[in-house]
Design a protein around this motif. Structure first.
Motif, PDB file in Angstrom:
ATOM      1  N   THR A  12       0.944  -1.116   0.052  1.00 49.98           N
ATOM      2  CA  THR A  12       0.020  -0.047   0.107  1.00 49.98           C
ATOM      3  C   THR A  12       1.004   1.268   0.025  1.00 49.98           C
ATOM      4  O   THR A  12       0.357   2.166  -0.554  1.00 49.98           O
ATOM      5  CB  THR A  12      -0.993  -0.110   1.059  1.00 49.98           C
ATOM      6  OG1 THR A  12      -0.103  -0.194   2.256  1.00 49.98           O
ATOM      7  CG2 THR A  12      -1.900  -1.097   1.034  1.00 49.98           C
ATOM      8  N   THR A  87      -6.580  -5.132   5.407  1.00 46.21           N
ATOM      9  CA  THR A  87      -6.189  -5.388   4.148  1.00 46.21           C
ATOM     10  C   THR A  87      -5.187  -6.569   4.028  1.00 46.21           C
ATOM     11  O   THR A  87      -5.475  -7.468   3.430  1.00 46.21           O
ATOM     12  CB  THR A  87      -5.229  -4.034   3.574  1.00 46.21           C
ATOM     13  OG1 THR A  87      -6.153  -2.871   3.342  1.00 46.21           O
ATOM     14  CG2 THR A  87      -4.451  -4.377   2.222  1.00 46.21           C
ATOM     15  N   ALA A  91      -7.370  -9.430   2.217  1.00 50.30           N
ATOM     16  CA  ALA A  91      -6.909  -9.234   0.828  1.00 50.30           C
ATOM     17  C   ALA A  91      -5.597  -9.828   0.615  1.00 50.30           C
ATOM     18  O   ALA A  91      -5.720 -10.615  -0.378  1.00 50.30           O
ATOM     19  CB  ALA A  91      -6.919  -7.660   0.157  1.00 50.30           C
ATOM     20  N   ILE A  92      -4.506  -9.446   1.365  1.00 53.70           N
ATOM     21  CA  ILE A  92      -3.440  -9.963   1.208  1.00 53.70           C
ATOM     22  C   ILE A  92      -3.007 -11.373   1.371  1.00 53.70           C
ATOM     23  O   ILE A  92      -2.544 -12.381   0.570  1.00 53.70           O
ATOM     24  CB  ILE A  92      -2.010  -9.157   1.850  1.00 53.70           C
ATOM     25  CG1 ILE A  92      -2.363  -7.538   1.313  1.00 53.70           C
ATOM     26  CG2 ILE A  92      -0.597  -9.910   1.526  1.00 53.70           C
ATOM     27  CD1 ILE A  92      -1.828  -7.315   0.027  1.00 53.70           C
ATOM     28  N   THR A 144      -5.577   1.359   0.513  1.00 53.21           N
ATOM     29  CA  THR A 144      -6.131   0.378   1.665  1.00 53.21           C
ATOM     30  C   THR A 144      -7.695   0.283   0.822  1.00 53.21           C
ATOM     31  O   THR A 144      -8.348  -1.033   0.717  1.00 53.21           O
ATOM     32  CB  THR A 144      -6.196   0.858   3.036  1.00 53.21           C
ATOM     33  OG1 THR A 144      -6.442   2.233   3.030  1.00 53.21           O
ATOM     34  CG2 THR A 144      -4.709   0.624   3.708  1.00 53.21           C
ATOM     35  N   TYR A 147      -7.776  -2.227  -1.975  1.00 53.05           N
ATOM     36  CA  TYR A 147      -7.990  -3.650  -1.409  1.00 53.05           C
ATOM     37  C   TYR A 147      -9.143  -3.989  -0.735  1.00 53.05           C
ATOM     38  O   TYR A 147     -10.141  -4.920  -1.174  1.00 53.05           O
ATOM     39  CB  TYR A 147      -6.861  -4.000  -0.456  1.00 53.05           C
ATOM     40  CG  TYR A 147      -5.429  -4.262  -1.072  1.00 53.05           C
ATOM     41  CD1 TYR A 147      -5.295  -5.488  -2.032  1.00 53.05           C
ATOM     42  CD2 TYR A 147      -4.384  -3.504  -1.005  1.00 53.05           C
ATOM     43  CE1 TYR A 147      -4.140  -5.789  -2.381  1.00 53.05           C
ATOM     44  CE2 TYR A 147      -3.241  -3.787  -1.472  1.00 53.05           C
ATOM     45  CZ  TYR A 147      -3.150  -4.858  -2.410  1.00 53.05           C
ATOM     46  OH  TYR A 147      -1.791  -5.205  -2.801  1.00 53.05           O
ATOM     47  N   THR A 151     -13.382  -6.878  -0.739  1.00 52.11           N
ATOM     48  CA  THR A 151     -13.715  -7.886   0.210  1.00 52.11           C
ATOM     49  C   THR A 151     -14.920  -8.026   0.950  1.00 52.11           C
ATOM     50  O   THR A 151     -15.638  -7.023   0.533  1.00 52.11           O
ATOM     51  CB  THR A 151     -12.696  -7.559   1.593  1.00 52.11           C
ATOM     52  OG1 THR A 151     -12.893  -6.362   2.056  1.00 52.11           O
ATOM     53  CG2 THR A 151     -10.927  -7.317   1.181  1.00 52.11           C
TER      54      THR A 151
END
Length: 167
Positions: A12, A87, A91-92, A144, A147, A151
């Protein structure tokens, strides 16, 4: 000559710098590496060095700059900690095949909601986080939000993007 940006496309921090360069309309060369960078300081350097390019992102008036600095501090110290953790978890980690820690998600979602309540109050008085112009304070939220929009907490993310960037 293009500006060299060293970073990671998952970061990010890197995304924050690329967003600033894009807003300023500057050419850059991306150099992928594994590192942490203080993207907020880099963005301040970019906006100070290239004042005549693209979106201004800062103010010339000292009072407006003081409000901008407050907005940047709130993003960095209040918004980014829970948003960054969310995030990572939502996401990651899934991209890397790792397991999401649901307890962390629950805790950080509640923290983010509190920050967004403060934003709601602030945005009742101005169009953007730090006034009536899109600035670094708004731009720093973008990575952020990018991402989090993909979600399951998209509703919280939409609230943040609408409040920061005025949908």
């Amino acid at each position: 000559m293009a500006i060299k940006v060293h970073g990671s496309l998952f970061s990010t921090a890197t995304m924050r710098v690329l967003a600033c360069l894009n807003e300023k309309g500057l050419d850059y060369e991306f150099v992928p590496i594994d590192m942490k960078a203080e993207s907020r300081a880099i963005n301040q350097y970019i906006t100070s060095t290239y004042t005549d390019k693209g979106t201004p992102l800062v103010f010339h008036d000292p009072k407006e700059m003081a409000v901008l600095f407050v907005g940047m501090q709130v993003e960095s110290l209040q918004y980014n900690p829970p948003a960054g953790k969310l995030t990572l978890e939502l996401a990651i980690k899934p991209m890397l095949g790792m397991t999401t820690d649901e307890a962390v998600v629950e805790e950080k979602e509640a923290e983010l909601a509190k920050v967004l309540d403060v934003y709601e109050s602030r945005l009742a008085q101005s169009k953007y986080v730090s006034g009536d112009s899109f600035t670094l304070a708004d731009l720093h939220h973008l990575p952020t939000l990018n991402y989090l929009m993909g979600t399951r907490i998209k509703a919280v993310s939409i609230r943040a993007s609408c409040e920061c960037l005025v949908c």
